[in-house]
Enzyme design. Structure first.
Site, PDB file in Angstrom:
ATOM      1  N   HIS A 189       3.155  -0.837  -2.086  1.00  0.00           N
ATOM      2  CA  HIS A 189       3.358  -1.861  -3.125  1.00  0.00           C
ATOM      3  C   HIS A 189       3.986  -3.129  -2.529  1.00  0.00           C
ATOM      4  CE1 HIS A 189       4.283  -3.607  -7.001  1.00  0.00           C
ATOM      5  NE2 HIS A 189       5.544  -3.265  -7.019  1.00  0.00           N
ATOM      6  N   HIS A 228      13.877  -2.862  -3.042  1.00  0.00           N
ATOM      7  CA  HIS A 228      12.684  -2.047  -2.757  1.00  0.00           C
ATOM      8  C   HIS A 228      12.601  -1.729  -1.257  1.00  0.00           C
ATOM      9  CE1 HIS A 228      11.148  -3.427  -6.741  1.00  0.00           C
ATOM     10  NE2 HIS A 228      10.293  -2.432  -6.674  1.00  0.00           N
TER      11      HIS A 228
END
Ligand code: KYN
Ligand code: ZN
Ligand code: ZN
Length: 207
Positions: free
Chosen positions: A58, A159
């Site tokens: 991602h 992240h």
């Protein structure tokens, strides 16, 4: 009841999506009347809709895709922490919590109040939480929020830090009715081999 608590957002036209992302749709390709035998549906959605996991791909071209993820991360004992009202999620705001003996933690922030709309702001994860979690053997971090970084972040420091420390990300769980405590979690991604993320059916059972 079964003992399982569903902590997933339902997927229908009302599920809020990331601003500008693909809206959710489900429709029948053929009705039973048209096909003469069965209703057959089709679904369109962003891979980051509702309750979902992020694969490292991602945010990292070289990162693992959904089909390469270890299923063991997504099922097993999990601790739910109640941190209603916190402004950010970091070592300081989790301090004093005994989180040994589990590899998964879910944090209830209560910050996403109206689940029919996408939130305007969320309490972000401090990237310093990643080594703190790794040190305690945590492999999965779940939040009742649509991201672990501020919604306008482009570099996604939390992240990246979590991925670097082997902590997998579960977003958008519904913990409104869940008490703090230890549970068995199941939140398997779909077998979307090349995908960057996947919706999950997430559920907890008290341990
Ligand atoms: N769907 C998007 C569309 C455009 C830009 C970001 C997103 C995201 O989903 C990011 C979020 N941090 C996520 O992992 O779910
Ligand atoms: Zn996501
Ligand atoms: Zn994310």
């Amino acid at each position: 009841m079964s003992g399982w608590i569903d902590i997933s957002q339902f997927l229908d036209e009302g599920v809020p999506v990331w601003p500008g992302d693909t809206p959710f749709s489900y429709r029948l390709t053929w009705t039973k009347e048209e096909s003469g035998s069965v209703n057959v549906g089709q679904v369109a959605m962003s891979t980051h809709t509702g309750t979902h996991i992020d694969a490292p791909f991602h945010f990292d071209e070289e990162g693992k895709r959904v089909g390469e993820l270890d299923l063991a991360v997504y099922a097993g004992p999990a601790k739910v922490l109640d941190r209603e009202g916190i402004g950010w999620i970091g070592p300081e705001t989790l301090a004093g919590e005994e989180i040994t003996g589990v590899e998964r933690i879910l944090i209830r922030t209560g910050a996403w109040k109206d689940r029919s709309r996408f939130p305007k702001a969320i309490p972000p994860v401090d990237p310093a939480l990643a080594p703190w979690l790794k040190q305690r053997g945590i492999r999965l971090l779940g939040l009742d929020l649509p991201s672990v970084d501020p919604l306008d972040s482009k570099d996604l420091p939390a992240h990246h830090a979590l991925a670097r420390h082997g902590v997998h990300i579960l977003e958008g769980v519904v913990l409104d009715e869940v008490q703090a405590g230890t549970y068995e979690l199941v939140a398997f991604p779909l077998p979307l081999k090349q995908a960057d993320g996947s919706p999950v059916r997430a559920a907890l059972r008290p341990l």
